[in-house]
Design a protein around this motif. Structure first.
Motif, PDB file in Angstrom:
ATOM      1  N   ILE A 108       0.834  -1.208   0.000  1.00 19.97           N
ATOM      2  CA  ILE A 108       0.000   0.000   0.000  1.00 19.97           C
ATOM      3  C   ILE A 108       0.864   1.251   0.000  1.00 19.97           C
ATOM      4  CG2 ILE A 108      -1.536   1.396   1.460  1.00 19.97           C
ATOM      5  CD1 ILE A 108      -3.026  -0.636  -0.132  1.00 19.97           C
ATOM      6  N   LEU A 109       1.878   1.286   0.845  1.00 19.17           N
ATOM      7  CA  LEU A 109       2.750   2.457   0.932  1.00 19.17           C
ATOM      8  C   LEU A 109       3.585   2.631  -0.330  1.00 19.17           C
ATOM      9  CD1 LEU A 109       3.931   2.224   4.657  1.00 19.17           C
ATOM     10  CD2 LEU A 109       2.067   3.574   3.682  1.00 19.17           C
ATOM     11  N   ILE A 110       4.015   1.520  -0.918  1.00 21.04           N
ATOM     12  CA  ILE A 110       4.778   1.591  -2.164  1.00 21.04           C
ATOM     13  C   ILE A 110       3.900   2.115  -3.300  1.00 21.04           C
ATOM     14  CG2 ILE A 110       5.945   0.228  -3.949  1.00 21.04           C
ATOM     15  CD1 ILE A 110       6.985  -1.588  -1.725  1.00 21.04           C
ATOM     16  N   VAL A 111       2.688   1.571  -3.408  1.00 17.36           N
ATOM     17  CA  VAL A 111       1.755   2.017  -4.452  1.00 17.36           C
ATOM     18  C   VAL A 111       1.434   3.497  -4.277  1.00 17.36           C
ATOM     19  CG1 VAL A 111      -0.601   1.798  -5.349  1.00 17.36           C
ATOM     20  CG2 VAL A 111       0.741  -0.250  -4.862  1.00 17.36           C
ATOM     21  N   PHE A 112       1.194   3.908  -3.017  1.00 17.76           N
ATOM     22  CA  PHE A 112       0.900   5.313  -2.759  1.00 17.76           C
ATOM     23  C   PHE A 112       2.081   6.200  -3.159  1.00 17.76           C
ATOM     24  CE2 PHE A 112       1.572   8.909   0.110  1.00 17.76           C
ATOM     25  CZ  PHE A 112       0.514   9.704  -0.296  1.00 17.76           C
ATOM     26  N   THR A 113       3.301   5.788  -2.812  1.00 19.83           N
ATOM     27  CA  THR A 113       4.489   6.565  -3.166  1.00 19.83           C
ATOM     28  C   THR A 113       4.622   6.715  -4.674  1.00 19.83           C
ATOM     29  OG1 THR A 113       5.633   5.773  -1.175  1.00 19.83           O
ATOM     30  CG2 THR A 113       6.993   6.717  -2.918  1.00 19.83           C
ATOM     31  N   MET A 114       4.376   5.641  -5.396  1.00 22.30           N
ATOM     32  CA  MET A 114       4.475   5.678  -6.863  1.00 22.30           C
ATOM     33  C   MET A 114       3.408   6.592  -7.465  1.00 22.30           C
ATOM     34  SD  MET A 114       5.226   1.631  -7.574  1.00 22.30           S
ATOM     35  CE  MET A 114       5.117   1.821  -9.355  1.00 22.30           C
ATOM     36  N   LEU A 115       2.170   6.460  -6.999  1.00 25.46           N
ATOM     37  CA  LEU A 115       1.084   7.275  -7.539  1.00 25.46           C
ATOM     38  C   LEU A 115       1.277   8.757  -7.222  1.00 25.46           C
ATOM     39  CD1 LEU A 115      -2.039   5.036  -6.742  1.00 25.46           C
ATOM     40  CD2 LEU A 115      -1.000   5.467  -8.982  1.00 25.46           C
ATOM     41  N   SER A 116       1.678   9.052  -5.982  1.00 26.61           N
ATOM     42  CA  SER A 116       1.886  10.454  -5.602  1.00 26.61           C
ATOM     43  C   SER A 116       3.053  11.057  -6.388  1.00 26.61           C
ATOM     44  CB  SER A 116       2.130  10.566  -4.098  1.00 26.61           C
ATOM     45  OG  SER A 116       3.250   9.799  -3.694  1.00 26.61           O
ATOM     46  N   SER A 117       4.092  10.251  -6.661  1.00 25.74           N
ATOM     47  CA  SER A 117       5.219  10.738  -7.465  1.00 25.74           C
ATOM     48  C   SER A 117       4.775  11.063  -8.883  1.00 25.74           C
ATOM     49  CB  SER A 117       6.335   9.693  -7.496  1.00 25.74           C
ATOM     50  OG  SER A 117       6.848   9.448  -6.197  1.00 25.74           O
ATOM     51  N   LEU A 118       3.927  10.202  -9.456  1.00 30.99           N
ATOM     52  CA  LEU A 118       3.398  10.464 -10.796  1.00 30.99           C
ATOM     53  C   LEU A 118       2.578  11.750 -10.822  1.00 30.99           C
ATOM     54  CD1 LEU A 118       2.271   6.864 -11.887  1.00 30.99           C
ATOM     55  CD2 LEU A 118       4.163   8.209 -12.839  1.00 30.99           C
ATOM     56  N   ILE A 119       1.779  11.959  -9.767  1.00 30.98           N
ATOM     57  CA  ILE A 119       0.962  13.173  -9.685  1.00 30.98           C
ATOM     58  C   ILE A 119       1.849  14.410  -9.575  1.00 30.98           C
ATOM     59  CG2 ILE A 119      -0.709  14.440  -8.280  1.00 30.98           C
ATOM     60  CD1 ILE A 119      -1.901  11.712  -7.487  1.00 30.98           C
ATOM     61  N   ILE A 120       2.880  14.335  -8.732  1.00 31.27           N
ATOM     62  CA  ILE A 120       3.763  15.482  -8.514  1.00 31.27           C
ATOM     63  C   ILE A 120       4.489  15.875  -9.790  1.00 31.27           C
ATOM     64  CG2 ILE A 120       5.904  16.222  -7.391  1.00 31.27           C
ATOM     65  CD1 ILE A 120       4.992  14.713  -4.897  1.00 31.27           C
ATOM     66  N   PHE A 121       5.106  14.908 -10.442  1.00 27.35           N
ATOM     67  CA  PHE A 121       5.926  15.225 -11.607  1.00 27.35           C
ATOM     68  C   PHE A 121       5.119  15.311 -12.901  1.00 27.35           C
ATOM     69  CE2 PHE A 121       8.953  13.415  -8.572  1.00 27.35           C
ATOM     70  CZ  PHE A 121       9.905  14.429  -8.560  1.00 27.35           C
ATOM     71  N   GLY A 122       3.828  14.966 -12.830  1.00 29.16           N
ATOM     72  CA  GLY A 122       2.985  15.079 -14.007  1.00 29.16           C
ATOM     73  C   GLY A 122       2.052  16.264 -13.981  1.00 29.16           C
ATOM     74  N   ASN A 123       2.107  17.056 -12.916  1.00 32.37           N
ATOM     75  CA  ASN A 123       1.213  18.201 -12.765  1.00 32.37           C
ATOM     76  C   ASN A 123       2.007  19.387 -12.223  1.00 32.37           C
ATOM     77  OD1 ASN A 123      -0.700  19.930 -10.960  1.00 32.37           O
ATOM     78  ND2 ASN A 123      -2.083  18.797 -12.308  1.00 32.37           N
ATOM     79  N   GLU A 124       1.944  20.507 -12.926  1.00 33.00           N
ATOM     80  CA  GLU A 124       2.753  21.671 -12.556  1.00 33.00           C
ATOM     81  C   GLU A 124       2.384  22.232 -11.189  1.00 33.00           C
ATOM     82  OE1 GLU A 124       5.409  23.023 -13.926  1.00 33.00           O
ATOM     83  OE2 GLU A 124       5.391  21.368 -15.361  1.00 33.00           O
TER      84      GLU A 124
END
Length: 220
Positions: A46-62
């Motif tokens: 769960i924590l790994i999936v959350f880290t990956m998704l939040s990273s995608l959101i951060i670097f994919g959205n200005e």
């Protein structure tokens, strides 16, 4: 349960309230690791999936990249924690609260009086004159210290530390989930350094004391 925890984490992250998100992340992380002694693979996943998704959101959205990378991570790396915090708007409030405490160390200036005393020129330095005035210090420990003094702070601190240990003891003894949740909420509420709302307001107090009520309600 784990899907709900993941959705809750992502929702808290997307809202953009960085201080509250950190508190939510700490609460949920500790909660899912203590709630039972099994399924560690699911917990870590769960924590790994959350880290990956939040990273995608951060670097994919200005917007999120600006909020989390440009406004936090890069300045922290360049300046360090102390200098970074001191240069923020809340850092100016922190400085005023410290000055108020130094001059009223024993009993403070009275609950909800920061809004009045922060206007007093004797607590200001040249850098705090423009933006140092506020309704509260935006940090719960500094709010207690400046408004209730060292004596009030020690009383509050003892009361809440005792409550946290009481709740954890109740959880480990009876597996009382409400006691664990409330204890973690109290713990997150009193985290140092992180900005926070005023403790002495109806809105914050309502949320806090409802959670506290679950802590002191024994379910044997």
């Amino acid at each position: 349960f784990y899907i709900s925890a993941l959705i809750f984490l992502l929702t808290s992250f997307i809202i953009g309230e960085r201080s509250n998100f950190i508190k939510v992340f700490i609460i949920i992380s500790i909660f899912i690791f203590l709630i039972n002694k099994q399924n560690y693979f699911k917990k870590i996943s769960i924590l790994i999936v959350f880290t990956m998704l939040s990273s995608l959101i951060i670097f994919g959205n200005e917007f999120f990249k600006s909020r989390f990378v440009e406004e936090i991570f890069l300045p922290l790396k360049e300046k360090g924690i102390s200098k970074f915090v001191a240069e923020t708007k809340h850092g100016l409030h922190f400085e005023i609260a410290k000055n108020i405490f130094k001059q009223n160390a024993t009993f403070g200036i009275g609950i909800k009086n920061f809004r009045n005393e922060s206007k007093n020129i004797k607590y200001h330095s040249t850098r705090t004159l423009d933006q140092g005035i506020a309704n509260h210090p935006h940090q719960i420990h500094l709010e207690f210290l400046s408004e209730t003094g060292l004596i009030g702070y020690i009383i509050f601190l003892f009361f809440f530390l005792y409550s946290i240990f009481y709740g954890l003891k109740l959880f480990f003894k009876n597996r009382n989930i409400f006691a664990l949740s409330s204890s973690l909420f109290l713990f997150a509420t009193f985290l140092p350094l992180l900005p926070s709302g005023s403790f002495f307001t109806s809105y914050s107090a309502t949320i806090f004391w409802i959670n506290y009520s679950f802590l002191i309600t024994k379910n044997e």
